[in-house]
Motif scaffolding. Structure first.
Motif, mmCIF file in Angstrom:
data_model
loop_
_atom_site.group_PDB
_atom_site.id
_atom_site.type_symbol
_atom_site.label_atom_id
_atom_site.label_comp_id
_atom_site.label_asym_id
_atom_site.label_seq_id
_atom_site.Cartn_x
_atom_site.Cartn_y
_atom_site.Cartn_z
ATOM 1 N N VAL A 74 0.851 -1.193 0.000
ATOM 2 C CA VAL A 74 0.000 0.000 0.000
ATOM 3 C C VAL A 74 0.883 1.238 0.000
ATOM 4 O O VAL A 74 2.065 1.182 0.343
ATOM 5 N N SER A 75 0.293 2.358 -0.341
ATOM 6 C CA SER A 75 1.017 3.628 -0.352
ATOM 7 C C SER A 75 1.125 4.195 1.062
ATOM 8 O O SER A 75 0.370 3.807 1.964
ATOM 9 N N PRO A 76 2.048 5.129 1.285
ATOM 10 C CA PRO A 76 2.115 5.806 2.584
ATOM 11 C C PRO A 76 0.808 6.495 2.947
ATOM 12 O O PRO A 76 0.471 6.616 4.132
ATOM 13 N N GLN A 77 0.069 6.937 1.933
ATOM 14 C CA GLN A 77 -1.204 7.599 2.204
ATOM 15 C C GLN A 77 -2.200 6.634 2.852
ATOM 16 O O GLN A 77 -2.968 7.020 3.750
ATOM 17 N N VAL A 78 -2.198 5.383 2.418
ATOM 18 C CA VAL A 78 -3.089 4.382 3.017
ATOM 19 C C VAL A 78 -2.656 4.084 4.452
ATOM 20 O O VAL A 78 -3.495 3.948 5.351
ATOM 21 N N ARG A 79 -1.362 4.007 4.679
ATOM 22 C CA ARG A 79 -0.866 3.769 6.047
ATOM 23 C C ARG A 79 -1.269 4.923 6.974
ATOM 24 O O ARG A 79 -1.650 4.701 8.119
ATOM 25 N N ALA A 80 -1.195 6.138 6.456
ATOM 26 C CA ALA A 80 -1.585 7.296 7.253
ATOM 27 C C ALA A 80 -3.075 7.249 7.581
ATOM 28 O O ALA A 80 -3.489 7.572 8.709
ATOM 29 N N HIS A 101 9.482 -0.577 -2.891
ATOM 30 C CA HIS A 101 9.051 0.666 -2.245
ATOM 31 C C HIS A 101 10.253 1.429 -1.697
ATOM 32 O O HIS A 101 10.352 2.659 -1.848
ATOM 33 N N ALA A 102 11.159 0.711 -1.042
ATOM 34 C CA ALA A 102 12.339 1.354 -0.465
ATOM 35 C C ALA A 102 13.213 1.958 -1.560
ATOM 36 O O ALA A 102 13.759 3.063 -1.403
ATOM 37 N N GLU A 103 13.332 1.257 -2.675
ATOM 38 C CA GLU A 103 14.111 1.779 -3.798
ATOM 39 C C GLU A 103 13.465 3.037 -4.366
ATOM 40 O O GLU A 103 14.168 4.001 -4.716
ATOM 41 N N ALA A 104 12.153 3.052 -4.460
ATOM 42 C CA ALA A 104 11.451 4.219 -4.990
ATOM 43 C C ALA A 104 11.740 5.449 -4.131
ATOM 44 O O ALA A 104 12.018 6.545 -4.644
ATOM 45 N N ARG A 105 11.678 5.271 -2.820
ATOM 46 C CA ARG A 105 11.962 6.394 -1.915
ATOM 47 C C ARG A 105 13.406 6.866 -2.073
ATOM 48 O O ARG A 105 13.685 8.070 -2.131
ATOM 49 N N ARG A 106 14.332 5.914 -2.138
ATOM 50 C CA ARG A 106 15.757 6.260 -2.210
ATOM 51 C C ARG A 106 16.102 6.945 -3.531
ATOM 52 O O ARG A 106 16.801 7.957 -3.566
ATOM 53 N N PHE A 107 15.587 6.413 -4.640
ATOM 54 C CA PHE A 107 15.895 6.984 -5.948
ATOM 55 C C PHE A 107 15.306 8.386 -6.083
ATOM 56 O O PHE A 107 15.946 9.290 -6.628
ATOM 57 N N GLU A 124 -0.143 -3.213 -6.892
ATOM 58 C CA GLU A 124 1.267 -3.039 -6.547
ATOM 59 C C GLU A 124 1.812 -1.739 -7.120
ATOM 60 O O GLU A 124 2.560 -1.012 -6.444
ATOM 61 N N VAL A 125 1.464 -1.438 -8.346
ATOM 62 C CA VAL A 125 1.921 -0.207 -8.987
ATOM 63 C C VAL A 125 1.370 1.011 -8.267
ATOM 64 O O VAL A 125 2.089 1.990 -8.013
ATOM 65 N N GLU A 126 0.089 0.974 -7.903
ATOM 66 C CA GLU A 126 -0.520 2.104 -7.199
ATOM 67 C C GLU A 126 0.177 2.365 -5.877
ATOM 68 O O GLU A 126 0.446 3.512 -5.510
ATOM 69 N N GLY A 127 0.495 1.292 -5.144
ATOM 70 C CA GLY A 127 1.168 1.453 -3.867
ATOM 71 C C GLY A 127 2.568 2.026 -4.022
ATOM 72 O O GLY A 127 2.986 2.908 -3.259
ATOM 73 N N PRO A 133 5.167 10.466 -5.116
ATOM 74 C CA PRO A 133 4.278 11.153 -6.062
ATOM 75 C C PRO A 133 4.966 12.390 -6.629
ATOM 76 O O PRO A 133 5.634 13.140 -5.927
ATOM 77 N N GLY A 134 4.823 12.574 -7.925
ATOM 78 C CA GLY A 134 5.462 13.702 -8.574
ATOM 79 C C GLY A 134 6.853 13.407 -9.091
ATOM 80 O O GLY A 134 7.424 14.197 -9.844
ATOM 81 N N HIS A 135 7.411 12.257 -8.676
ATOM 82 C CA HIS A 135 8.763 11.892 -9.103
ATOM 83 C C HIS A 135 8.789 10.586 -9.889
ATOM 84 O O HIS A 135 9.865 10.117 -10.240
ATOM 85 N N MET A 136 7.615 10.006 -10.146
ATOM 86 C CA MET A 136 7.565 8.704 -10.804
ATOM 87 C C MET A 136 6.638 8.733 -12.010
ATOM 88 O O MET A 136 5.626 9.444 -12.002
ATOM 89 N N VAL A 137 6.989 7.952 -13.018
ATOM 90 C CA VAL A 137 6.132 7.768 -14.190
ATOM 91 C C VAL A 137 6.062 6.277 -14.481
ATOM 92 O O VAL A 137 7.003 5.532 -14.179
ATOM 93 N N VAL A 138 4.938 5.834 -15.040
ATOM 94 C CA VAL A 138 4.735 4.416 -15.343
ATOM 95 C C VAL A 138 4.836 4.192 -16.843
ATOM 96 O O VAL A 138 4.277 4.963 -17.631
ATOM 97 N N VAL A 139 5.555 3.147 -17.235
ATOM 98 C CA VAL A 139 5.558 2.714 -18.626
ATOM 99 C C VAL A 139 5.118 1.254 -18.671
ATOM 100 O O VAL A 139 5.504 0.458 -17.829
ATOM 101 N N GLN A 140 4.291 0.932 -19.653
ATOM 102 C CA GLN A 140 3.764 -0.424 -19.777
ATOM 103 C C GLN A 140 4.347 -1.175 -20.967
ATOM 104 O O GLN A 140 4.214 -2.396 -21.052
#
Length: 306
Positions: A74-80, A101-107, A124-127, A133-140
């Motif tokens: 889940v996303s941090p928003q769901v945890r909050a 998730h940890a890699e996303a935060r670090r990168f 999984e992608v949503e989480g 947010p604002g630093h990630m983009v999705v490619v399929q």
């Protein structure tokens, strides 16, 4: 070909209720689960029979209740939101998803635009997107790479959903590397070992089979990828929920039937498929071993009922 790992942690997923005969929690309180714990209808129905209440969002969970987060994270928003509602949380996120998730935060923290290779709308992608947010983009797909917009082409990294097709993901990574020569990769592969092993096994035996049966649910990304892996090698392939879904016409003239299962499919379903095939005629079972999976994850403390 075998199915998912047996026991409480098939596919690296902690299943609530393991160790508690019949019910889910000795405390006797309702157990809510946000989304499907894993993408397998049989696992979900089994937990429902044992008292789990599945919900889509946390506003359906009464304040102060026990809620389980699914294996997809889940996303941090769901945890909050869970904290705001005073919910007792059992986090059943797969550790391999937690790594992403940890890699996303670090990168994102080092200033990169993070390209997440995955399926838009998948839990999984949503989480993972929620981590930066604002630093990630999705490619399929490879085609999507041409439209990626980044602030600085020299500061780009990529991550992947854990249940993707290995070959297609490699093609997308290659396209990203051509467009962003300095793109940085995760320290180790993000795709789940159980997903990778099953795809490799299908690739090795599909061409020798007349038909491939994949035990798994339609919303299971890694199960669908197994069907696609068989089809890429010209083998007729079918995704089946369980033994009752087998169409006799599929196997009427088949001499060799390949059988595998998604990472979250209980091993018992594979056994039932074999039994069904035996009821239709003589069957010799040969297990094709690609690798021995001996990875074990420690379950969340709240699931270790006495």
């Amino acid at each position: 070909m075998g199915g998912a790992a047996p026991g409480c942690f098939g596919g690296g997923v902690a299943r609530p209720g393991c160790g508690a005969a019949g019910g889910l929690a000795p405390r006797g309180a309702p157990v809510y689960v946000r989304k499907q714990i894993v993408h397998n209808a049989h696992v979900v129905r089994d937990l429902e029979r044992r008292g789990a209440l599945f919900v889509e969002e946390l506003d359906e969970v009464p304040p102060g209740s026990l809620v389980v987060f699914s294996a997809h994270g889940v996303s941090p928003q769901v945890r909050a939101q869970a904290r705001q509602r005073g919910l007792e949380v059992v986090d059943a996120t797969c550790p391999l998803v937690t790594k992403v998730h940890a890699e996303a935060r670090r990168f994102a923290a080092r200033g990169d635009t993070v390209v997440l290779i995955g399926h838009v709308g998948h839990e999984e992608v949503e989480g993972t997107l929620g981590e930066a947010p604002g630093h990630m983009v999705v490619v399929q797909s490879v085609a999507d790479v041409a439209t990626v917009d980044v602030a600085d082409p020299g500061r780009v990294s990529y991550l992947t959903q854990t249940t993707l097709a290995v070959q297609e993901t490699a093609e997308i990574v290659e396209a990203l590397t051509r467009r962003f020569p300095h793109i940085r990769a995760p320290g180790s592969q993000d795709i789940c070992y159980a997903t990778t092993n099953r795809q490799r096994a299908v690739e090795q035996i599909a061409e020798a089979a007349d038909v491939l049966l994949v035990v798994g649910s339609a919303n299971s990304s890694n199960s669908v990828r197994l069907v696609e892996a068989g089809e890429r090698r010209g083998t007729e392939a079918h995704l089946i929920e369980d033994a009752t879904a087998i169409e006799p016409a599929w196997i009427a003239d088949a001499e060799v039937i390949a059988l595998t299962a998604g990472a979250s499919a209980p091993g018992s379903l594979v056994d039932e498929v074999i039994a069904e095939l035996r009821s239709l005629g003589p069957v010799t079972v040969v297990e094709h071993v690609v690798t021995v999976e001996d990875v074990h994850f420690t379950p969340p403390a709240a699931t270790r009922f006495r």
